[in-house]
Design a protein around this motif. Sequence first.
Motif, PDB file in Angstrom:
ATOM      1  N   TYR A 186       0.851  -1.190   0.000  1.00  0.00           N
ATOM      2  CA  TYR A 186       0.000   0.000   0.000  1.00  0.00           C
ATOM      3  C   TYR A 186       0.886   1.239   0.000  1.00  0.00           C
ATOM      4  O   TYR A 186       1.845   1.320   0.763  1.00  0.00           O
ATOM      5  N   LEU A 187       0.562   2.200  -0.850  1.00  0.00           N
ATOM      6  CA  LEU A 187       1.314   3.445  -0.923  1.00  0.00           C
ATOM      7  C   LEU A 187       0.690   4.463   0.029  1.00  0.00           C
ATOM      8  O   LEU A 187      -0.439   4.904  -0.171  1.00  0.00           O
ATOM      9  N   LEU A 188       1.429   4.815   1.080  1.00  0.00           N
ATOM     10  CA  LEU A 188       0.962   5.779   2.079  1.00  0.00           C
ATOM     11  C   LEU A 188       1.486   7.157   1.703  1.00  0.00           C
ATOM     12  O   LEU A 188       2.675   7.436   1.823  1.00  0.00           O
ATOM     13  N   GLU A 189       0.580   8.001   1.239  1.00  0.00           N
ATOM     14  CA  GLU A 189       0.959   9.336   0.798  1.00  0.00           C
ATOM     15  C   GLU A 189       0.577  10.421   1.788  1.00  0.00           C
ATOM     16  O   GLU A 189       1.176  11.487   1.790  1.00  0.00           O
ATOM     17  N   MET A 190      -0.435  10.154   2.601  1.00  0.00           N
ATOM     18  CA  MET A 190      -0.887  11.165   3.554  1.00  0.00           C
ATOM     19  C   MET A 190      -1.504  10.531   4.771  1.00  0.00           C
ATOM     20  O   MET A 190      -1.916   9.380   4.744  1.00  0.00           O
ATOM     21  N   VAL A 191      -1.527  11.320   5.841  1.00  0.00           N
ATOM     22  CA  VAL A 191      -2.243  10.959   7.061  1.00  0.00           C
ATOM     23  C   VAL A 191      -3.094  12.160   7.455  1.00  0.00           C
ATOM     24  O   VAL A 191      -2.903  13.269   6.950  1.00  0.00           O
ATOM     25  N   GLU A 192      -4.036  11.907   8.343  1.00  0.00           N
ATOM     26  CA  GLU A 192      -4.913  12.970   8.820  1.00  0.00           C
ATOM     27  C   GLU A 192      -5.113  12.820  10.310  1.00  0.00           C
ATOM     28  O   GLU A 192      -4.764  11.791  10.889  1.00  0.00           O
ATOM     29  N   ARG A 193      -5.666  13.866  10.914  1.00  0.00           N
ATOM     30  CA  ARG A 193      -6.039  13.780  12.323  1.00  0.00           C
ATOM     31  C   ARG A 193      -7.233  14.679  12.572  1.00  0.00           C
ATOM     32  O   ARG A 193      -7.543  15.568  11.779  1.00  0.00           O
ATOM     33  N   HIS A 194      -7.883  14.410  13.707  1.00  0.00           N
ATOM     34  CA  HIS A 194      -9.087  15.134  14.095  1.00  0.00           C
ATOM     35  C   HIS A 194      -8.839  15.717  15.486  1.00  0.00           C
ATOM     36  O   HIS A 194      -8.931  14.996  16.480  1.00  0.00           O
ATOM     37  N   PRO A 195      -8.491  17.013  15.561  1.00  0.00           N
ATOM     38  CA  PRO A 195      -8.102  17.605  16.840  1.00  0.00           C
ATOM     39  C   PRO A 195      -9.232  17.745  17.849  1.00  0.00           C
ATOM     40  O   PRO A 195      -8.974  17.889  19.042  1.00  0.00           O
ATOM     41  N   ASP A 196     -10.488  17.680  17.401  1.00  0.00           N
ATOM     42  CA  ASP A 196     -11.611  17.915  18.300  1.00  0.00           C
ATOM     43  C   ASP A 196     -12.398  16.668  18.663  1.00  0.00           C
ATOM     44  O   ASP A 196     -13.442  16.769  19.297  1.00  0.00           O
ATOM     45  N   GLY A 197     -11.929  15.484  18.248  1.00  0.00           N
ATOM     46  CA  GLY A 197     -12.695  14.301  18.609  1.00  0.00           C
ATOM     47  C   GLY A 197     -12.024  12.998  18.232  1.00  0.00           C
ATOM     48  O   GLY A 197     -11.271  12.926  17.258  1.00  0.00           O
ATOM     49  N   SER A 198     -12.307  11.985  19.017  1.00  0.00           N
ATOM     50  CA  SER A 198     -11.861  10.636  18.699  1.00  0.00           C
ATOM     51  C   SER A 198     -12.662  10.118  17.509  1.00  0.00           C
ATOM     52  O   SER A 198     -13.671  10.708  17.109  1.00  0.00           O
ATOM     53  N   GLN A 199     -12.216   9.009  16.943  1.00  0.00           N
ATOM     54  CA  GLN A 199     -12.898   8.445  15.779  1.00  0.00           C
ATOM     55  C   GLN A 199     -12.754   6.928  15.817  1.00  0.00           C
ATOM     56  O   GLN A 199     -11.640   6.408  15.791  1.00  0.00           O
ATOM     57  N   ALA A 200     -13.883   6.225  15.913  1.00  0.00           N
ATOM     58  CA  ALA A 200     -13.889   4.763  15.972  1.00  0.00           C
ATOM     59  C   ALA A 200     -14.338   4.183  14.636  1.00  0.00           C
ATOM     60  O   ALA A 200     -15.319   4.655  14.049  1.00  0.00           O
ATOM     61  N   PHE A 201     -13.602   3.177  14.156  1.00  0.00           N
ATOM     62  CA  PHE A 201     -13.929   2.468  12.922  1.00  0.00           C
ATOM     63  C   PHE A 201     -14.283   1.039  13.271  1.00  0.00           C
ATOM     64  O   PHE A 201     -13.445   0.290  13.774  1.00  0.00           O
ATOM     65  N   ILE A 202     -15.537   0.673  12.996  1.00  0.00           N
ATOM     66  CA  ILE A 202     -16.061  -0.634  13.370  1.00  0.00           C
ATOM     67  C   ILE A 202     -16.493  -1.352  12.091  1.00  0.00           C
ATOM     68  O   ILE A 202     -17.493  -0.984  11.465  1.00  0.00           O
ATOM     69  N   PRO A 203     -15.720  -2.366  11.647  1.00  0.00           N
ATOM     70  CA  PRO A 203     -16.080  -3.052  10.411  1.00  0.00           C
ATOM     71  C   PRO A 203     -17.414  -3.788  10.557  1.00  0.00           C
ATOM     72  O   PRO A 203     -17.723  -4.324  11.616  1.00  0.00           O
ATOM     73  N   MET A 204     -18.167  -3.779   9.488  1.00  0.00           N
ATOM     74  CA  MET A 204     -19.456  -4.472   9.489  1.00  0.00           C
ATOM     75  C   MET A 204     -19.372  -5.782   8.715  1.00  0.00           C
ATOM     76  O   MET A 204     -20.386  -6.374   8.356  1.00  0.00           O
TER      77      MET A 204
END
Length: 161
Positions: free
Chosen positions: A66-84
């Motif tokens: 996988y080519l990783l070109e960028m990352v991000e962040r969210h300064p005002d909140g956590s973020q949960a990723f729940i696969p379905m």
Amino acid sequence: MTRIVAEPISAEAFAPFGDLIDISGEPDKIINQGQCGRYHDRAKLDFSDARAGISLFSANSREMPYLLEMVERHPDGSQAFIPMTHQPFLVVVAPDEGGKPGQPRAFITQAGQAVNYHRGTWHGVLTPLHGPGLFAVVDRIGVGLNLEEYWFSTPYEVVNR
């Protein structure tokens, strides 16, 4: 290009970046007439002056390497990723070093695991390794821009172990 070897995710290795959400260990409580184990309070949700919301994301699957070109962040909140679905996905995170991401790390989840990024954690975009890439996402719903992106001058290549 620098290569990052993706490692199996563990709660200990991922702890500086967020919470690994899974059903490891014994349930905290047996409910529903003895037919269901409750694994209680597995992630710390953290939102500044806003509320939690649940959204559904449908992401295209990706391949390794996988080519990783960028990352991000969210300064005002956590973020949960729940696969379905019961498929693993790639998790990329990086420590903050003076407002910029440091050396990224990559993890591969196991089927049935989810992640919660702590507020302000640099992370890669949603990267399912198999389709369909359907996820429930719990994150901050509120006013103001809650997204910072950082594009690497030289991309990283994420590979399997």
